[in-house]
Scaffold this active site. Structure first.
Site, PDB file in Angstrom:
ATOM      1  N   ASN A  99      39.639  28.272  34.909  1.00 24.54           N
ATOM      2  CA  ASN A  99      39.466  27.983  33.482  1.00 24.54           C
ATOM      3  C   ASN A  99      40.410  28.910  32.714  1.00 24.54           C
ATOM      4  OD1 ASN A  99      38.154  30.526  33.203  1.00 24.54           O
ATOM      5  ND2 ASN A  99      36.152  29.587  33.600  1.00 24.54           N
ATOM      6  N   ASP A 139      32.120  23.322  38.151  1.00 29.34           N
ATOM      7  CA  ASP A 139      31.735  22.733  39.438  1.00 29.34           C
ATOM      8  C   ASP A 139      31.919  21.220  39.409  1.00 29.34           C
ATOM      9  OD1 ASP A 139      30.974  25.259  40.287  1.00 29.34           O
ATOM     10  OD2 ASP A 139      28.853  24.963  39.813  1.00 29.34           O
TER      11      ASP A 139
END
Length: 287
Positions: free
Chosen positions: A183, A253
């Site tokens: 990220n 995820d």
């Protein structure tokens, strides 16, 4: 790294007379598989057969986690159990939709050589019957650097596609994987750069891919979607679908699982990214 996520929900109607803190009237306790186990459950729900390898303790948290994983018959779960090492448990206390406290019960030191050897043996055996390998690194100690290198080397030797979700600041630990999925916060930590605009992010990711032999880097940007960066400088930015963000827990995820599923099914990388972006949009819109 596998873990158990526990959610304790209730209502706050008063402040404690003992200290200036809210009093939560508990109404519901829910548990779900977290970390690599959440990725595995996402993959199973998307129709894949999954071989999940990780470490856990011999505690009630491990038993609860195994129950959640075993609810999916398509997951073959092979845990390496380590005595006196607690299975990672994250407990979130929520009033309505607002999280008021999170308590982490864990030991995040690296597993010892004996446990690492067991994990490597299981991973090598599993590679024979897999199309693709996902490394879900949450920095909880299940992947010491030496073991991580050995697993990547073994997978590359057998020509397997590797997706790695990183937590380490040193990207060389994941050298030569096919797809890295940081990220923005993780990319900033890896590059030690305050990246803000899309162009800067893409260029930094491209430089990183060149340096460490990554096939590509998929950087997730929360409300701005995600950007795929290739070593040759090619960029593909897929903006997020406009919708309200309710809860970002587990969104990374979901991205990893959807990309892996699409690639295993034969999709191209850009198509896989678009699907993952849609899936992440659904994930963050739900509690």
């Amino acid at each position: 790294d596998i873990m158990l996520d526990r959610f304790i929900d209730g209502a706050v109607t008063r402040i404690s007379p003992e200290a200036p803190v809210p009093v939560l009237s508990q109404s519901e306790v829910r548990q779900m598989a977290g970390g690599a186990a959440n990725v595995a459950c996402n993959l199973a729900q998307l129709g894949l057969h999954v071989h999940l390898i990780s470490v856990c303790g011999n505690d009630t948290t491990a038993a609860d986690l195994e129950t959640k994983i075993n609810a999916y018959p398509s997951i073959q779960f092979e845990p390496v159990r380590i005595k006196d090492r607690p299975t990672t448990l994250k407990t979130r206390y929520r009033a309505g939709s607002q999280q008021i406290l999170r308590v982490d019960d864990e030991i995040a030191i690296d597993i010892d050589d004996r446990a690492a050897k067991k994990v490597l043996t299981l991973a090598k055996a599993a590679l024979d019957n897999t199309n693709l390998m996902v490394i879900s690194d949450y920095g909880k100690g299940a992947l010491p650097l030496k073991l991580l290198n050995q697993i990547i080397t073994a997978a590359k030797a057998k020509g397997k596609h590797i997706i790695a979700d990183p937590k380490r600041k040193n990207a060389s630990a994941y050298a030569n994987v096919d797809l890295l999925t940081p990220n923005l916060k993780e990319l900033r930590a890896i590059t030690a750069m305050q990246l803000s605009n899309i162009d800067e992010i893409g260029k930094a990711a491209t430089a990183l891919a060149k340096t460490h032999g990554f096939g590509s880097i998929l950087t997730t940007l929360s409300a701005r979607g995600m950007i795929l960066s290739m070593p040759d400088g090619t960029q593909f930015h897929d903006p997020a679908s406009s919708q309200e963000i309710f809860d970002v827990a587990g969104a990374g995820d979901t991205v990893v699982a959807m990309v892996a599923t699409a690639l295993a099914a034969g999709a191209g990388l850009e198509g896989a990214v678009q699907l993952a972006n849609h899936a992440a949009g659904v994930a963050v819109s739900k509690s």
